[in-house]
Design an enzyme around this catalytic site. Structure first.
Site, PDB file in Angstrom:
ATOM      1  N   ASP A 194     -15.689  -0.283   2.946  1.00  0.00           N
ATOM      2  CA  ASP A 194     -15.630  -0.739   1.549  1.00  0.00           C
ATOM      3  C   ASP A 194     -16.596   0.051   0.665  1.00  0.00           C
ATOM      4  OD1 ASP A 194     -14.727  -2.278  -0.547  1.00  0.00           O
ATOM      5  OD2 ASP A 194     -16.072  -3.963  -0.130  1.00  0.00           O
ATOM      6  N   ASN A 220     -15.414   2.593  -1.797  1.00  0.00           N
ATOM      7  CA  ASN A 220     -14.923   3.889  -2.288  1.00  0.00           C
ATOM      8  C   ASN A 220     -14.879   3.935  -3.810  1.00  0.00           C
ATOM      9  OD1 ASN A 220     -14.456   4.398   0.388  1.00  0.00           O
ATOM     10  ND2 ASN A 220     -12.218   4.319   0.257  1.00  0.00           N
ATOM     11  N   ARG A 249     -16.634   2.156  -6.039  1.00  0.00           N
ATOM     12  CA  ARG A 249     -17.974   2.206  -6.630  1.00  0.00           C
ATOM     13  C   ARG A 249     -18.624   3.577  -6.438  1.00  0.00           C
ATOM     14  NH1 ARG A 249     -19.670  -3.130  -3.769  1.00  0.00           N
ATOM     15  NH2 ARG A 249     -17.578  -2.809  -2.891  1.00  0.00           N
ATOM     16  N   ARG A 254     -11.039   6.952  -8.984  1.00  0.00           N
ATOM     17  CA  ARG A 254     -11.124   6.222  -7.703  1.00  0.00           C
ATOM     18  C   ARG A 254     -10.536   7.030  -6.547  1.00  0.00           C
ATOM     19  NH1 ARG A 254     -12.362   0.718  -8.046  1.00  0.00           N
ATOM     20  NH2 ARG A 254     -11.349   0.365  -6.040  1.00  0.00           N
ATOM     21  N   HIS A 259     -11.597   7.520  -2.553  1.00  0.00           N
ATOM     22  CA  HIS A 259     -10.766   7.276  -1.369  1.00  0.00           C
ATOM     23  C   HIS A 259     -10.679   8.534  -0.504  1.00  0.00           C
ATOM     24  CE1 HIS A 259      -9.912   3.315  -2.722  1.00  0.00           C
ATOM     25  NE2 HIS A 259      -9.139   3.665  -3.731  1.00  0.00           N
ATOM     26  N   GLU A 315      -3.661  -7.816   0.994  1.00  0.00           N
ATOM     27  CA  GLU A 315      -3.946  -8.175  -0.404  1.00  0.00           C
ATOM     28  C   GLU A 315      -4.144  -6.939  -1.288  1.00  0.00           C
ATOM     29  OE1 GLU A 315      -5.565  -9.865   2.220  1.00  0.00           O
ATOM     30  OE2 GLU A 315      -4.033 -11.415   1.983  1.00  0.00           O
ATOM     31  N   ARG A 372      -3.437  -4.248  -6.168  1.00  0.00           N
ATOM     32  CA  ARG A 372      -4.096  -3.241  -7.020  1.00  0.00           C
ATOM     33  C   ARG A 372      -3.053  -2.528  -7.889  1.00  0.00           C
ATOM     34  NH1 ARG A 372      -9.245  -0.765  -3.804  1.00  0.00           N
ATOM     35  NH2 ARG A 372      -9.939  -2.745  -2.924  1.00  0.00           N
ATOM     36  N   LEU A 390     -11.455   7.635  23.229  1.00  0.00           N
ATOM     37  CA  LEU A 390     -11.624   6.555  22.251  1.00  0.00           C
ATOM     38  C   LEU A 390     -10.288   5.896  21.877  1.00  0.00           C
ATOM     39  CD1 LEU A 390     -13.611   5.229  20.107  1.00  0.00           C
ATOM     40  CD2 LEU A 390     -12.706   6.931  18.524  1.00  0.00           C
ATOM     41  N   ARG A 404     -19.601  -4.094   7.785  1.00  0.00           N
ATOM     42  CA  ARG A 404     -19.021  -3.917   6.452  1.00  0.00           C
ATOM     43  C   ARG A 404     -20.003  -3.141   5.596  1.00  0.00           C
ATOM     44  NH1 ARG A 404     -15.269  -7.718   2.775  1.00  0.00           N
ATOM     45  NH2 ARG A 404     -15.013  -6.261   1.043  1.00  0.00           N
ATOM     46  N   ARG A 453     -18.532 -10.532   3.137  1.00  0.00           N
ATOM     47  CA  ARG A 453     -17.376 -11.384   3.438  1.00  0.00           C
ATOM     48  C   ARG A 453     -16.440 -10.609   4.344  1.00  0.00           C
ATOM     49  NH1 ARG A 453     -17.144 -10.535  -2.176  1.00  0.00           N
ATOM     50  NH2 ARG A 453     -15.871  -8.716  -2.713  1.00  0.00           N
ATOM     51  N   LEU A 454     -15.486 -11.345   4.944  1.00  0.00           N
ATOM     52  CA  LEU A 454     -14.559 -10.713   5.889  1.00  0.00           C
ATOM     53  C   LEU A 454     -13.293 -10.203   5.204  1.00  0.00           C
ATOM     54  CD1 LEU A 454     -14.816 -13.033   9.027  1.00  0.00           C
ATOM     55  CD2 LEU A 454     -15.639 -10.681   8.795  1.00  0.00           C
TER      56      LEU A 454
HETATM   57  C1  IPE Z   1     -11.315  -5.018   2.189  1.00  0.00           C
HETATM   58  O1  IPE Z   1     -11.890  -4.500   1.043  1.00  0.00           O
HETATM   59  C2  IPE Z   1     -10.103  -4.209   2.590  1.00  0.00           C
HETATM   60  C3  IPE Z   1     -10.363  -2.869   3.085  1.00  0.00           C
HETATM   61  C4  IPE Z   1     -11.538  -2.323   3.250  1.00  0.00           C
HETATM   62  C5  IPE Z   1      -9.172  -2.128   3.457  1.00  0.00           C
HETATM   63  P1  IPE Z   1     -11.517  -5.048  -0.421  1.00  0.00           P
HETATM   64  O2  IPE Z   1     -12.294  -4.227  -1.358  1.00  0.00           O
HETATM   65  O3  IPE Z   1     -10.046  -5.068  -0.596  1.00  0.00           O
HETATM   66  O4  IPE Z   1     -12.051  -6.546  -0.356  1.00  0.00           O
HETATM   67  P2  IPE Z   1     -12.470  -7.545  -1.528  1.00  0.00           P
HETATM   68  O5  IPE Z   1     -11.327  -7.588  -2.504  1.00  0.00           O
HETATM   69  O6  IPE Z   1     -13.699  -6.985  -2.159  1.00  0.00           O
HETATM   70  O7  IPE Z   1     -12.732  -8.848  -0.842  1.00  0.00           O
HETATM   71  C1  IPE Z   2     -12.376   0.417   0.091  1.00  0.00           C
HETATM   72  O1  IPE Z   2     -12.924   0.767  -1.128  1.00  0.00           O
HETATM   73  C2  IPE Z   2     -10.996   1.027   0.284  1.00  0.00           C
HETATM   74  C3  IPE Z   2      -9.906   0.047   0.290  1.00  0.00           C
HETATM   75  C4  IPE Z   2     -10.013  -1.239   0.033  1.00  0.00           C
HETATM   76  C5  IPE Z   2      -8.604   0.548   0.614  1.00  0.00           C
HETATM   77  P1  IPE Z   2     -12.606  -0.015  -2.465  1.00  0.00           P
HETATM   78  O2  IPE Z   2     -11.456   0.641  -3.149  1.00  0.00           O
HETATM   79  O3  IPE Z   2     -12.418  -1.467  -2.203  1.00  0.00           O
HETATM   80  O4  IPE Z   2     -13.941   0.241  -3.284  1.00  0.00           O
HETATM   81  P2  IPE Z   2     -14.735  -0.785  -4.188  1.00  0.00           P
HETATM   82  O5  IPE Z   2     -14.956  -2.031  -3.382  1.00  0.00           O
HETATM   83  O6  IPE Z   2     -13.886  -1.040  -5.387  1.00  0.00           O
HETATM   84  O7  IPE Z   2     -16.006  -0.076  -4.513  1.00  0.00           O
HETATM   85 MG    MG Z   3     -13.676  -3.062  -2.174  1.00  0.00          MG
END
Ligand code: IPE
Ligand code: IPE
Ligand code: MG
Length: 242
Positions: free
Chosen positions: A12, A14, A16, A25, A29, A59, A63, A123, A180, A186-187
């Protein structure tokens, strides 16, 4: 405590990471895919046998369409570009998540990644794609319900093992450690059943910055934990039987 056999990562931060650099964004990624490549190498180097990565949640479809399309594009690119290399280094790829409703080209790539690497022994890389823990449990419940309705299973004979076997992770050991990144605690619907007794490590670093030193830091925190699984701390058991 030794090295965890199975490490699962919620990659998580990417978005930010990109925002902090004034980049789109997509750049975040892309940098995240590079961090994933590095994490696969580090997992092997550190002697981890199973690495599960949360790549796209059930979920994440909520986006904006352009970001969803960027993420699907990057998955395709990752498999097309990296599959041969993963195969050469003996990585066995597994994919969890709902696959039936995905575009046929993505489904084919995921199937190909699994079948090409099926015989590999180094692996195990588990890619959670279009994955949600609740969705996985619902699909498992449907399978079991269908077996009950057809008279193949007696409802009284449904056990934890029946449920485990009906999940996408059938045959995959539960994660010992869930990491994480990005500071969120959170999960987000990741491995809800499987992480029942996993140790959780939350790191402040954003996913594109995650390197070998962060992986090692998470393992250090894991080793400092005492896993009890509802039982008694080891020292208590040794010092008294009461
Ligand atoms: C969880 O991250 C999903 C992945 C890393 C693929 P999110 O960025 O989607 O989770 P929330 O929305 O902050 O809970
Ligand atoms: C994780 O980074 C990648 C996926 C959820 C696919 P985010 O895109 O959720 O990045 P933040 O949480 O907005 O920084
Ligand atoms: Mg995120």
């Amino acid at each position: 405590m030794t090295t965890p056999a199975h490490v699962a990562i919620i990659m998580d931060g990417n978005g930010r990471w990109a925002k902090a650099r004034g980049l789109p964004r997509l750049a975040g990624h892309k940098a995240g895919v590079e961090a994933l490549r590095q994490a696969v190498r580090t997992a092997s180097d550190l002697g981890v046998s199973w690495l599960t990565v949360y790549a796209f949640s059930s979920e994440n479809w909520s986006r904006p369409a352009s970001e969803v399309s960027d993420l699907l594009g990057l998955l395709k690119l990752f498999i097309r570009r990296d599959l041969a290399e993963l195969h050469r280094s003996g990585v066995k790829v597994h994919v969890i998540g709902e696959r039936q409703s995905l575009q046929p080209d993505i489904r084919m790539l995921l199937d190909e990644a699994e079948s090409l690497t099926a015989g590999n022994r180094s692996l195990n890389l588990v890619i959670a794609f279009n994955y949600g823990g609740r969705d996985e449990i619902v699909r498992a419940a449907r399978k079991i319900a269908a077996d009950v309705a057809a008279g193949r299973i007696d409802p009284a004979a449904v056990t934890e093992q029946t449920v485990s076997q009906a999940l996408d992770t059938r045959g995959i050991p539960d994660p010992d450690l869930v990491i994480r990144t990005s500071g969120e605690m959170r999960l987000s619907n990741f491995l809800l059943w499987q992480a029942a007794y996993s140790e959780l490590v939350f790191l402040p670093c954003l996913w594109p910055d995650f390197g070998a030193e962060h992986f090692e830091e998470a393992l250090r925190q894991f080793r400092a934990r005492e896993r009890r699984f509802g039982g008694r701390a080891e020292r208590d058991v040794i010092s008294s039987s009461a």
